[in-house]
Design a protein around this motif. Structure first.
Motif, PDB file in Angstrom:
ATOM      1  N   LYS A 125      -4.020 -40.660  14.584  1.00 22.71           N
ATOM      2  CA  LYS A 125      -3.640 -40.224  15.805  1.00 22.71           C
ATOM      3  C   LYS A 125      -3.649 -41.553  16.757  1.00 22.71           C
ATOM      4  CE  LYS A 125      -7.300 -37.467  16.645  1.00 22.71           C
ATOM      5  NZ  LYS A 125      -8.074 -37.280  15.433  1.00 22.71           N
ATOM      6  N   ILE A 126      -2.586 -41.359  17.745  1.00 25.08           N
ATOM      7  CA  ILE A 126      -2.765 -42.441  18.672  1.00 25.08           C
ATOM      8  C   ILE A 126      -3.208 -42.037  20.040  1.00 25.08           C
ATOM      9  CG2 ILE A 126      -0.777 -43.687  17.516  1.00 25.08           C
ATOM     10  CD1 ILE A 126       0.870 -42.844  20.139  1.00 25.08           C
ATOM     11  N   GLU A 127      -3.998 -42.744  20.710  1.00 25.86           N
ATOM     12  CA  GLU A 127      -4.540 -42.672  22.387  1.00 25.86           C
ATOM     13  C   GLU A 127      -3.346 -43.584  23.179  1.00 25.86           C
ATOM     14  OE1 GLU A 127      -7.956 -42.667  25.409  1.00 25.86           O
ATOM     15  OE2 GLU A 127      -8.182 -42.715  23.357  1.00 25.86           O
ATOM     16  N   TYR A 128      -2.637 -43.118  23.949  1.00 26.85           N
ATOM     17  CA  TYR A 128      -1.813 -44.044  24.632  1.00 26.85           C
ATOM     18  C   TYR A 128      -2.215 -44.328  25.760  1.00 26.85           C
ATOM     19  CZ  TYR A 128       2.064 -45.522  27.683  1.00 26.85           C
ATOM     20  OH  TYR A 128       2.919 -46.488  28.546  1.00 26.85           O
ATOM     21  N   ILE A 129      -2.579 -45.650  26.208  1.00 29.32           N
ATOM     22  CA  ILE A 129      -2.934 -46.173  27.455  1.00 29.32           C
ATOM     23  C   ILE A 129      -1.803 -46.934  28.155  1.00 29.32           C
ATOM     24  CG2 ILE A 129      -4.803 -47.389  28.551  1.00 29.32           C
ATOM     25  CD1 ILE A 129      -5.657 -46.363  25.263  1.00 29.32           C
ATOM     26  N   GLY A 130      -1.400 -46.640  29.254  1.00 32.41           N
ATOM     27  CA  GLY A 130      -0.224 -47.385  30.006  1.00 32.41           C
ATOM     28  C   GLY A 130      -0.732 -48.211  31.092  1.00 32.41           C
ATOM     29  N   GLY A 131      -0.372 -49.491  31.211  1.00 35.44           N
ATOM     30  CA  GLY A 131      -0.499 -50.426  32.373  1.00 35.44           C
ATOM     31  C   GLY A 131       0.477 -50.707  32.958  1.00 35.44           C
ATOM     32  N   THR A 132       0.327 -51.060  34.324  1.00 36.02           N
ATOM     33  CA  THR A 132       1.533 -51.338  35.050  1.00 36.02           C
ATOM     34  C   THR A 132       1.487 -52.867  35.735  1.00 36.02           C
ATOM     35  OG1 THR A 132       0.648 -50.320  37.087  1.00 36.02           O
ATOM     36  CG2 THR A 132       1.746 -48.895  35.774  1.00 36.02           C
ATOM     37  N   PHE A 133       1.021 -53.588  35.083  1.00 43.86           N
ATOM     38  CA  PHE A 133       0.469 -54.987  35.705  1.00 43.86           C
ATOM     39  C   PHE A 133       1.963 -55.920  35.841  1.00 43.86           C
ATOM     40  CE2 PHE A 133       0.080 -55.240  30.967  1.00 43.86           C
ATOM     41  CZ  PHE A 133       0.711 -56.526  30.728  1.00 43.86           C
ATOM     42  N   ASP A 160      -8.230 -36.798  35.360  1.00 45.83           N
ATOM     43  CA  ASP A 160      -6.945 -37.040  35.902  1.00 45.83           C
ATOM     44  C   ASP A 160      -5.803 -36.909  34.571  1.00 45.83           C
ATOM     45  OD1 ASP A 160      -7.822 -36.999  38.505  1.00 45.83           O
ATOM     46  OD2 ASP A 160      -7.974 -39.113  38.573  1.00 45.83           O
ATOM     47  N   GLY A 161      -6.250 -36.511  33.611  1.00 43.17           N
ATOM     48  CA  GLY A 161      -5.283 -36.243  32.527  1.00 43.17           C
ATOM     49  C   GLY A 161      -4.683 -37.409  31.953  1.00 43.17           C
ATOM     50  N   THR A 162      -5.845 -38.391  32.156  1.00 43.91           N
ATOM     51  CA  THR A 162      -5.241 -39.664  31.325  1.00 43.91           C
ATOM     52  C   THR A 162      -5.537 -40.042  30.021  1.00 43.91           C
ATOM     53  OG1 THR A 162      -7.425 -40.603  32.232  1.00 43.91           O
ATOM     54  CG2 THR A 162      -5.409 -40.893  33.890  1.00 43.91           C
ATOM     55  N   THR A 163      -6.219 -39.103  29.474  1.00 46.40           N
ATOM     56  CA  THR A 163      -6.432 -39.247  27.781  1.00 46.40           C
ATOM     57  C   THR A 163      -5.218 -38.481  27.274  1.00 46.40           C
ATOM     58  OG1 THR A 163      -8.851 -39.162  28.150  1.00 46.40           O
ATOM     59  CG2 THR A 163      -7.843 -38.780  26.244  1.00 46.40           C
ATOM     60  N   VAL A 164      -4.336 -39.245  26.762  1.00 44.48           N
ATOM     61  CA  VAL A 164      -3.171 -38.827  25.843  1.00 44.48           C
ATOM     62  C   VAL A 164      -3.381 -39.157  24.510  1.00 44.48           C
ATOM     63  CG1 VAL A 164      -0.725 -39.258  25.747  1.00 44.48           C
ATOM     64  CG2 VAL A 164      -1.861 -39.443  27.950  1.00 44.48           C
ATOM     65  N   VAL A 165      -3.625 -38.166  23.734  1.00 44.30           N
ATOM     66  CA  VAL A 165      -3.810 -38.087  22.082  1.00 44.30           C
ATOM     67  C   VAL A 165      -2.717 -37.506  21.515  1.00 44.30           C
ATOM     68  CG1 VAL A 165      -5.299 -37.988  20.469  1.00 44.30           C
ATOM     69  CG2 VAL A 165      -6.157 -38.691  22.539  1.00 44.30           C
ATOM     70  N   ILE A 166      -1.868 -38.049  20.494  1.00 42.26           N
ATOM     71  CA  ILE A 166      -0.882 -37.471  19.960  1.00 42.26           C
ATOM     72  C   ILE A 166      -1.065 -37.557  18.413  1.00 42.26           C
ATOM     73  CG2 ILE A 166       1.378 -37.508  19.472  1.00 42.26           C
ATOM     74  CD1 ILE A 166       2.025 -38.481  22.390  1.00 42.26           C
ATOM     75  N   GLY A 167      -0.892 -36.350  17.656  1.00 41.93           N
ATOM     76  CA  GLY A 167      -1.264 -36.658  16.062  1.00 41.93           C
ATOM     77  C   GLY A 167      -1.652 -35.293  15.725  1.00 41.93           C
ATOM     78  N   LYS A 168      -2.096 -35.227  14.377  1.00 39.63           N
ATOM     79  CA  LYS A 168      -2.739 -33.953  13.718  1.00 39.63           C
ATOM     80  C   LYS A 168      -4.341 -34.371  14.022  1.00 39.63           C
ATOM     81  CE  LYS A 168       0.871 -33.418  10.100  1.00 39.63           C
ATOM     82  NZ  LYS A 168       1.028 -33.745   8.712  1.00 39.63           N
ATOM     83  N   SER A 169      -4.849 -33.082  14.212  1.00 48.15           N
ATOM     84  CA  SER A 169      -6.228 -32.917  14.596  1.00 48.15           C
ATOM     85  C   SER A 169      -6.975 -33.241  13.395  1.00 48.15           C
ATOM     86  CB  SER A 169      -6.551 -31.381  14.935  1.00 48.15           C
ATOM     87  OG  SER A 169      -6.086 -30.553  14.115  1.00 48.15           O
ATOM     88  N   SER A 170      -6.431 -33.117  12.040  1.00 45.00           N
ATOM     89  CA  SER A 170      -7.100 -33.625  10.958  1.00 45.00           C
ATOM     90  C   SER A 170      -7.141 -35.063  10.584  1.00 45.00           C
ATOM     91  CB  SER A 170      -6.126 -33.125   9.862  1.00 45.00           C
ATOM     92  OG  SER A 170      -5.007 -33.333   9.674  1.00 45.00           O
ATOM     93  N   ALA A 171      -6.525 -35.790  11.546  1.00 47.52           N
ATOM     94  CA  ALA A 171      -6.395 -37.160  11.284  1.00 47.52           C
ATOM     95  C   ALA A 171      -7.893 -37.535  11.848  1.00 47.52           C
ATOM     96  CB  ALA A 171      -5.386 -38.043  12.150  1.00 47.52           C
TER      97      ALA A 171
END
Length: 280
Positions: A128-136, A81-92
């Motif tokens: 890199k960062i992987e963003y995981i968002g909650g709505t609690f 469902d496209g819930t893996t959101v990774v941002i940053g350089k692939s070399s990290a």
């Protein structure tokens, strides 16, 4: 006057009084019937109103419907469902998982204090960062509580962040920074993020999103609403024991500053725990 005439007068008077009493009794009966009929109508109307309210309250909310809707994933995502959101350089070499809730005041404090350091580290390829968002904070706990029992802002902001991510990872990061800024982030009890107009107003401070019709249409149409709930489910079902925000995880371990498990909230503490994790 003769007794006969007097008696006749009395009889006539009694007859008139009897007739008047009968007429009054009929009027009272009609009045009572009208009152009873009106009361019945009122009771039925009240019962109908209560019944309608009960039916409405038991109907699934828009957001509850969305948890079963088909997920449209933004660009620049992977995974289920496209819930893996990774941002940053692939070399990290390593990835820092960042757990946040859009309405979280402590997340806002972290972003305002340490956010620029995180962005620099990403740009430098430190991690890199992987963003995981909650709505609690909205009162959500998918599968447990009614969705949106305490608001809609976290979900709606998450959906808007998906709209920004669809534009670019840089737009996503810049928009996230704007949402958490002192100017735009509301008090936890103020559900401002439920307003699409407000989210678009914040986005207009981000060059890549300003007057961006594709972004705006995605926000107002709720294109990524189901994705926002899918992301929230990822938060709820994480395997790293994360239950609050902000939380930072690297190599499966939470990065904390003390034995109480507090997250790093200063640049110095953040650098210390991240550098130690990078060496580990």
């Amino acid at each position: 006057m003769s007794k006969r005439n007097s008696q006749a007068a009395k009889t006539a008077a009694r007859e008139r009084l009897r007739q008047e009493r009968e007429r009054q009794a009929k009027r009272n009966k009609v009045k009572r019937q009208a009152i009873v009929a009106g009361s019945v109508v009122a009771v039925l109307a009240l019962a109908g109103g209560i019944g309608y309210a009960v039916v409405q309250s038991n109907k699934p909310s828009y957001w509850e419907d969305q948890k079963d809707a088909k997920v449209v994933a933004p660009a620049n995502t992977t995974g289920t469902d496209g819930t893996t959101v990774v941002i940053g350089k692939s070399s990290a070499k390593k990835t820092l998982k960042v757990y946040e809730d859009p309405r979280c005041p402590v997340c806002a404090q972290f972003e305002q204090t340490v956010g620029s350091t995180v962005e620099k580290d990403i740009a430098d390829g430190k991690f890199k960062i992987e963003y995981i968002g909650g709505t609690f904070i909205d009162g959500d706990s998918l599968g447990k509580n009614k969705i949106g029992s305490n608001g809609e802002g976290s979900k709606n902001a998450m959906s808007a962040m998906g709209s920004a991510l669809n534009v670019s990872p840089d737009a996503f990061m810049a928009y996230k920074t704007a949402l958490y800024s002192t100017k735009w982030h509301p008090e936890e009890t103020d559900d401002k993020f439920k307003s699409d107009d407000y989210l678009i107003k914040v986005a207009d401070t981000v060059p890549a999103l300003k007057n961006n019709k594709t972004f705006q249409n995605a926000v107002t149409s709720g294109k990524y609403d189901a994705w926002a709930l899918a992301m929230s489910k990822t938060f709820d079902t994480n395997k790293e024991g994360v239950t609050g925000t902000p939380t930072f995880v690297m190599d499966g371990k939470k990065l904390t500053t003390d034995s109480q498990g507090n997250p790093p909230m200063t640049v110095a503490d953040f650098n210390r725990v991240v550098d130690a994790a990078l060496k580990g």
